[in-house]
Write an enzyme that holds these catalytic residues in place. Structure first.
Site, short mmCIF file in Angstrom:
data_model
loop_
_atom_site.label_atom_id
_atom_site.label_comp_id
_atom_site.label_asym_id
_atom_site.label_seq_id
_atom_site.Cartn_x
_atom_site.Cartn_y
_atom_site.Cartn_z
N CYS A 111 0.89 -1.23 0.11
CA CYS A 111 -0.03 0.04 -0.10
C CYS A 111 0.88 1.14 -0.15
CB CYS A 111 -0.90 0.05 1.10
SG CYS A 111 -2.03 -1.33 1.15
N HIS A 247 -3.49 7.10 2.85
CA HIS A 247 -3.70 5.68 2.33
C HIS A 247 -5.37 5.47 2.90
CE1 HIS A 247 -4.07 1.60 1.30
NE2 HIS A 247 -3.69 1.22 2.47
N ASN A 277 -10.33 -0.56 0.33
CA ASN A 277 -8.80 -0.47 0.40
C ASN A 277 -8.31 -1.08 -0.97
OD1 ASN A 277 -6.12 -0.84 0.61
ND2 ASN A 277 -6.11 -1.49 2.75
O1 UT7 Z 1 -3.52 -1.26 3.71
C1 UT7 Z 1 -3.41 -1.58 4.89
C2 UT7 Z 1 -3.86 -3.27 5.31
N1 UT7 Z 1 -4.86 -3.17 6.46
C3 UT7 Z 1 -5.28 -2.34 7.35
O2 UT7 Z 1 -4.97 -1.09 7.33
C4 UT7 Z 1 -6.09 -2.77 8.33
C5 UT7 Z 1 -5.87 -2.52 9.82
N2 UT7 Z 1 -6.82 -3.14 10.41
C6 UT7 Z 1 -8.22 -2.59 10.31
O3 UT7 Z 1 -8.62 -1.63 9.87
C7 UT7 Z 1 -9.07 -3.29 11.51
O4 UT7 Z 1 -8.43 -4.04 12.53
C8 UT7 Z 1 -9.94 -4.24 10.77
C9 UT7 Z 1 -11.04 -3.46 10.12
C10 UT7 Z 1 -9.47 -5.23 10.06
C11 UT7 Z 1 -10.84 -5.04 12.02
O5 UT7 Z 1 -11.49 -4.22 13.05
P1 UT7 Z 1 -11.39 -4.39 14.47
O6 UT7 Z 1 -12.36 -3.23 15.02
O7 UT7 Z 1 -9.95 -4.26 14.85
O8 UT7 Z 1 -12.11 -5.60 14.66
P2 UT7 Z 1 -11.40 -7.14 15.38
O9 UT7 Z 1 -10.40 -7.59 14.57
O10 UT7 Z 1 -11.03 -6.89 16.77
O11 UT7 Z 1 -12.55 -7.99 15.31
C12 UT7 Z 1 -13.80 -7.57 16.37
C13 UT7 Z 1 -14.80 -8.64 16.03
C14 UT7 Z 1 -14.06 -10.23 16.40
O12 UT7 Z 1 -15.06 -11.17 16.83
P3 UT7 Z 1 -14.99 -11.33 18.44
O13 UT7 Z 1 -13.74 -11.83 18.67
O14 UT7 Z 1 -15.01 -9.85 19.09
O15 UT7 Z 1 -16.19 -12.38 18.86
C15 UT7 Z 1 -14.00 -10.59 14.89
O16 UT7 Z 1 -14.11 -11.95 14.65
O17 UT7 Z 1 -15.40 -8.49 14.97
C16 UT7 Z 1 -15.23 -10.20 14.29
N3 UT7 Z 1 -15.02 -9.78 12.64
C17 UT7 Z 1 -16.16 -9.57 11.94
N4 UT7 Z 1 -17.35 -9.41 12.20
C18 UT7 Z 1 -18.41 -9.39 11.21
C19 UT7 Z 1 -14.00 -9.67 12.09
N5 UT7 Z 1 -14.31 -9.43 10.70
C20 UT7 Z 1 -15.48 -9.37 10.81
C21 UT7 Z 1 -16.48 -9.20 9.78
N6 UT7 Z 1 -17.81 -9.19 10.08
N7 UT7 Z 1 -16.21 -8.95 8.43
#
Ligand code: UT7
Length: 320
Positions: A111, A247, A277
């Site tokens: 990215c 980004h 993204n």
């Molecule tokens: O270009 C560079 C590449 N990437 C990035 O910049 C990504 C950077 N990270 C992020 O943007 C965020 O960390 C995410 C959007 C990927 C995830 O958001 P988060 O607020 O950090 O969520 P999390 O990983 O803490 O997950 C929270 C909950 C989990 O469930 P439990 O363990 O609380 O029961 C996940 O399993 O949300 C669940 N979860 C989902 N639920 C519904 C993860 N993905 C999904 C989904 N739909 N797509």
């Protein structure tokens, strides 16, 4: 002498995939995706690959700049999802547009790739080596995505963006780039180079893996840090910046950067709601959106900043 952006272009595939469409293939919801990321829909390539998207964006950027392909001295394609291991996608672009006088190669910085490519051109132009450059960021991550992994498949989209740069007196003012290979495993995708006759393993076809929270923590610190660095080192007060082109990974990362930099959200344009993204393409597609909407005026100071796999990060202060 420095490098000035004199034209922009972009390309997105026609196929729109909405959050509701993804809720039919993985356990997710429009509410979760919008509230955690700001993404409503993304474009997904059906038949086209990275090089095709790059060529289309390049043609538009050349037309916008009023530059003929034969005038180009260098073509840099920033991609982490090339159609081929070799030749470089940049060479395919060269052939398609007829840039017979250019050297062409790819830059792999995920990215951060477009920023790295733009900053590389700046170095060449500052040194007086090249006069006219085409810089492209293009990625087709949909083809590296595990469509059963809800933690990644809802985030990404396919697109390409391009900019023509020319050696001029004003333009890119100052830049910074960085890498931390130790953190590489938090965002990775294996290549098909793991197996051969000697080890008896079948080459793995890998999908992307991401530890989202680790990348998030890294981004909300690194992005404001590198923005501050380019401003401090160039002596430009932050209030003079008209736009911060960041980004487009997650609106919460952009909001956190704005808060840490104590700048209003109106200075942080976004297009992730429509495209998701798009990796190396987020910054040039956003620049093109802004340019075509007439939102960038000659002399405006903007800061471009991003982060990505590597881990990598970079920023540039640009006078439009
Ligand atoms: O270009 C560079 C590449 N990437 C990035 O910049 C990504 C950077 N990270 C992020 O943007 C965020 O960390 C995410 C959007 C990927 C995830 O958001 P988060 O607020 O950090 O969520 P999390 O990983 O803490 O997950 C929270 C909950 C989990 O469930 P439990 O363990 O609380 O029961 C996940 O399993 O949300 C669940 N979860 C989902 N639920 C519904 C993860 N993905 C999904 C989904 N739909 N797509």
């Amino acid at each position: 002498m420095t490098a000035r952006i004199i034209g922009t272009g972009s390309y997105v595939p026609e196929r729109i995939v909405k959050n509701e469409d993804l809720a039919k293939i993985v356990e997710t919801s429009d509410e979760w995706i919008v509230s955690r990321t700001g993404i409503h829909e993304r474009r997904v390539a059906v038949e086209e690959g990275t090089s095709h998207m790059a060529v289309e964006a390049a043609k538009k950027a050349l037309a916008d700049a009023g530059v003929g392909a034969e005038e180009l001295d260098i073509i840099l394609l920033a991609t982490s999802s090339p159609d081929y291991c070799f030749p470089a996608g940049a060479c395919e672009v060269q052939a398609e547009i007829g840039a017979v006088n250019a050297v062409a190669y790819d830059i792999s910085a995920a990215c951060s790739g477009f920023i790295f490519a733009m900053n590389t051109v700046y170095g060449f132009m500052k040194a007086g080596i090249y006069r006219t450059a085409l810089v492209i960021g293009a990625d087709c991550l949909s083809k590296l995505t595990d469509w059963s992994d809800r933690s990644t498949c809802v985030l990404f989209g396919d697109a390409a963006g391009a900019a023509v740069m020319r050696a001029e007196e004003t333009g890119l003012v100052h830049m910074t780039m960085g890498s931390d290979g130790v953190k590489g495993p938090v965002l990775s995708c294996v290549a098909r180079t793991t197996g051969n006759f000697a080890n008896g393993r079948i080459p793995e076809i890998g999908y992307m893996y991401m530890d989202g929270q680790e990348v998030f923590k890294f981004a909300v610190k690194k992005v404001p840090d590198c923005v501050r660095q380019v401003l401090e080192e160039s002596g430009v007060p932050i209030d003079e910046i008209r736009y911060f082109i960041l980004h487009q990974a997650n609106y919460r990362i952009v909001e956190a950067a704005a808060r840490r930099l104590k700048q209003p959200m109106e200075k942080f344009p976004m297009n992730m709601d429509r495209y998701g993204n798009t990796s190396g393409a987020t910054i040039p597609t956003l620049l093109d959106d802004m340019n075509r909407a007439g939102k960038l005026e000659r002399g405006d100071k903007i800061v471009i900043a991003g982060f990505g796999a590597g881990l990598t990060w970079g920023a540039a202060l640009v006078e439009w």
